[in-house]
Write a protein that holds these residues in place. Structure first.
Motif, PDB file in Angstrom:
ATOM      1  N   ARG A   3       0.835  -1.216   0.000  1.00 15.53           N
ATOM      2  CA  ARG A   3       0.000   0.000   0.000  1.00 15.53           C
ATOM      3  C   ARG A   3       0.864   1.258   0.000  1.00 15.53           C
ATOM      4  N   GLN A   4       1.878   1.285   0.851  1.00 17.24           N
ATOM      5  CA  GLN A   4       2.749   2.448   0.934  1.00 17.24           C
ATOM      6  C   GLN A   4       3.525   2.647  -0.370  1.00 17.24           C
ATOM      7  N   HIS A  14      -5.630  -0.435  -4.636  1.00 19.55           N
ATOM      8  CA  HIS A  14      -6.896  -1.160  -4.804  1.00 19.55           C
ATOM      9  C   HIS A  14      -6.616  -2.594  -4.356  1.00 19.55           C
ATOM     10  N   VAL A  15      -6.909  -2.883  -3.092  1.00 21.25           N
ATOM     11  CA  VAL A  15      -6.534  -4.166  -2.484  1.00 21.25           C
ATOM     12  C   VAL A  15      -7.694  -5.152  -2.555  1.00 21.25           C
ATOM     13  N   THR A  16      -7.382  -6.363  -2.987  1.00 21.14           N
ATOM     14  CA  THR A  16      -8.360  -7.449  -3.035  1.00 21.14           C
ATOM     15  C   THR A  16      -7.712  -8.687  -2.447  1.00 21.14           C
ATOM     16  N   ASN A  17      -8.453  -9.405  -1.618  1.00 18.21           N
ATOM     17  CA  ASN A  17      -7.972 -10.672  -1.090  1.00 18.21           C
ATOM     18  C   ASN A  17      -8.258 -11.730  -2.146  1.00 18.21           C
ATOM     19  N   ALA A  18      -7.222 -12.175  -2.816  1.00 14.96           N
ATOM     20  CA  ALA A  18      -7.380 -13.100  -3.938  1.00 14.96           C
ATOM     21  C   ALA A  18      -7.959 -14.445  -3.513  1.00 14.96           C
ATOM     22  N   SER A  19      -7.734 -14.849  -2.276  1.00 13.40           N
ATOM     23  CA  SER A  19      -8.244 -16.158  -1.854  1.00 13.40           C
ATOM     24  C   SER A  19      -9.764 -16.151  -1.672  1.00 13.40           C
ATOM     25  N   ASP A  20     -10.399 -14.971  -1.677  1.00 16.38           N
ATOM     26  CA  ASP A  20     -11.863 -14.890  -1.593  1.00 16.38           C
ATOM     27  C   ASP A  20     -12.528 -15.138  -2.941  1.00 16.38           C
ATOM     28  N   SER A  39      -9.553   5.897  -9.665  1.00 16.14           N
ATOM     29  CA  SER A  39     -10.074   5.973  -8.309  1.00 16.14           C
ATOM     30  C   SER A  39     -11.193   7.003  -8.256  1.00 16.14           C
ATOM     31  N   CYS A  40     -12.248   6.673  -7.570  1.00 18.46           N
ATOM     32  CA  CYS A  40     -13.355   7.620  -7.443  1.00 18.46           C
ATOM     33  C   CYS A  40     -13.502   8.085  -6.007  1.00 18.46           C
ATOM     34  N   PHE A  41     -12.523   7.743  -5.168  1.00 19.70           N
ATOM     35  CA  PHE A  41     -12.578   8.134  -3.772  1.00 19.70           C
ATOM     36  C   PHE A  41     -11.471   9.135  -3.469  1.00 19.70           C
ATOM     37  N   GLY A  42     -11.716   9.999  -2.517  1.00 14.01           N
ATOM     38  CA  GLY A  42     -10.695  10.948  -2.105  1.00 14.01           C
ATOM     39  C   GLY A  42     -10.699  12.195  -2.960  1.00 14.01           C
ATOM     40  N   GLU A  43      -9.869  13.133  -2.561  1.00 14.94           N
ATOM     41  CA  GLU A  43      -9.837  14.413  -3.244  1.00 14.94           C
ATOM     42  C   GLU A  43      -8.948  14.394  -4.484  1.00 14.94           C
ATOM     43  N   GLU A  44      -8.115  13.385  -4.624  1.00 15.39           N
ATOM     44  CA  GLU A  44      -7.203  13.332  -5.755  1.00 15.39           C
ATOM     45  C   GLU A  44      -7.706  12.333  -6.787  1.00 15.39           C
ATOM     46  N   ASN A  45      -7.470  12.646  -8.037  1.00 12.97           N
ATOM     47  CA  ASN A  45      -7.857  11.746  -9.123  1.00 12.97           C
ATOM     48  C   ASN A  45      -6.602  11.012  -9.582  1.00 12.97           C
ATOM     49  N   LYS A  46      -6.292   9.924  -8.904  1.00 16.46           N
ATOM     50  CA  LYS A  46      -5.100   9.147  -9.201  1.00 16.46           C
ATOM     51  C   LYS A  46      -5.511   7.775  -9.722  1.00 16.46           C
ATOM     52  N   PRO A  47      -4.658   7.161 -10.515  1.00 13.15           N
ATOM     53  CA  PRO A  47      -4.971   5.815 -10.998  1.00 13.15           C
ATOM     54  C   PRO A  47      -4.799   4.781  -9.893  1.00 13.15           C
ATOM     55  N   ASN A  48      -5.426   3.627 -10.085  1.00 12.22           N
ATOM     56  CA  ASN A  48      -5.335   2.530  -9.123  1.00 12.22           C
ATOM     57  C   ASN A  48      -4.052   1.737  -9.313  1.00 12.22           C
ATOM     58  N   CYS A  49      -3.562   1.181  -8.239  1.00 16.52           N
ATOM     59  CA  CYS A  49      -2.537   0.136  -8.266  1.00 16.52           C
ATOM     60  C   CYS A  49      -3.236  -1.101  -7.724  1.00 16.52           C
ATOM     61  N   ILE A  50      -3.248  -2.162  -8.481  1.00 17.81           N
ATOM     62  CA  ILE A  50      -3.958  -3.370  -8.101  1.00 17.81           C
ATOM     63  C   ILE A  50      -3.062  -4.216  -7.199  1.00 17.81           C
ATOM     64  N   ILE A  51      -3.551  -4.512  -6.001  1.00 17.66           N
ATOM     65  CA  ILE A  51      -2.808  -5.347  -5.058  1.00 17.66           C
ATOM     66  C   ILE A  51      -3.659  -6.582  -4.763  1.00 17.66           C
ATOM     67  N   LEU A  52      -3.157  -7.737  -5.158  1.00 18.39           N
ATOM     68  CA  LEU A  52      -3.848  -9.001  -4.886  1.00 18.39           C
ATOM     69  C   LEU A  52      -3.126  -9.698  -3.753  1.00 18.39           C
ATOM     70  N   ASP A  53      -3.765  -9.735  -2.600  1.00 23.30           N
ATOM     71  CA  ASP A  53      -3.187 -10.338  -1.413  1.00 23.30           C
ATOM     72  C   ASP A  53      -3.540 -11.823  -1.365  1.00 23.30           C
ATOM     73  N   GLU A  54      -2.684 -12.599  -0.746  1.00 25.01           N
ATOM     74  CA  GLU A  54      -2.882 -14.037  -0.560  1.00 25.01           C
ATOM     75  C   GLU A  54      -3.090 -14.775  -1.873  1.00 25.01           C
ATOM     76  N   VAL A  55      -2.303 -14.420  -2.875  1.00 22.91           N
ATOM     77  CA  VAL A  55      -2.467 -15.063  -4.180  1.00 22.91           C
ATOM     78  C   VAL A  55      -2.105 -16.546  -4.116  1.00 22.91           C
ATOM     79  N   ILE A  98       0.414  -5.786  -8.053  1.00 24.05           N
ATOM     80  CA  ILE A  98       1.309  -6.347  -7.047  1.00 24.05           C
ATOM     81  C   ILE A  98       0.642  -7.599  -6.496  1.00 24.05           C
ATOM     82  N   PHE A  99       1.319  -8.731  -6.653  1.00 20.79           N
ATOM     83  CA  PHE A  99       0.843  -9.989  -6.103  1.00 20.79           C
ATOM     84  C   PHE A  99       1.559 -10.225  -4.779  1.00 20.79           C
ATOM     85  N   VAL A 100       0.799 -10.436  -3.707  1.00 20.91           N
ATOM     86  CA  VAL A 100       1.372 -10.676  -2.381  1.00 20.91           C
ATOM     87  C   VAL A 100       1.105 -12.131  -2.019  1.00 20.91           C
TER      88      VAL A 100
END
Length: 117
Positions: A3-4, A14-20, A39-55, A98-100
């Motif tokens: 995330r950082q 944009h975090v998703t638990n892949a095992s779900d 991204s449609c949240f927050g005050e900034e219009n930044k692109p998403n970084c896809i993070i798949l946790d528990e791949v 990012i695959f975790v």
């Protein structure tokens, strides 16, 4: 840490638990949706970084029905921006993924390691 890293590079994580997710097609659709939207949240219009946790956990569930193989097959058809799409179902990767995982050298992750940096 993922995330950082995403935030430091100017992305919204944009975090998703892949095992779900129970199918390779479902996993691919999550990536495609996050890839195609900003991204449609927050005050900034930044692109998403896809993070798949528990791949590695997702792979265990998908390997029985060959779902992970179909996920990798779809991912291999992906093209980078500026490249010509091979067919209308190709995914143009506009966002980093990012695959975790807990075990990078899990046998089931070998196909993913071959297409990932």
């Amino acid at each position: 840490m993922a995330r950082q890293l995403a935030k430091q590079c100017g992305y919204v994580p944009h975090v998703t638990n892949a095992s779900d997710i129970r199918t390779g097609k479902g996993l691919f659709q999550v990536i495609k949706k996050a890839n195609d939207q900003d991204s449609c949240f927050g005050e900034e219009n930044k692109p998403n970084c896809i993070i798949l946790d528990e791949v590695d956990g997702a792979v265990a569930g998908l390997s029985n029905d060959n779902g992970f193989a179909s996920f990798i097959k779809n991912l291999e058809k992906s093209v980078l921006p500026g490249q010509k799409a091979k067919d209308k179902n190709s995914l143009v990767l506009r966002r980093p993924i990012i695959f975790v995982c807990n075990n990078l050298f899990c046998r089931a992750l070998k196909p993913l390691r071959e297409v990932a940096l």
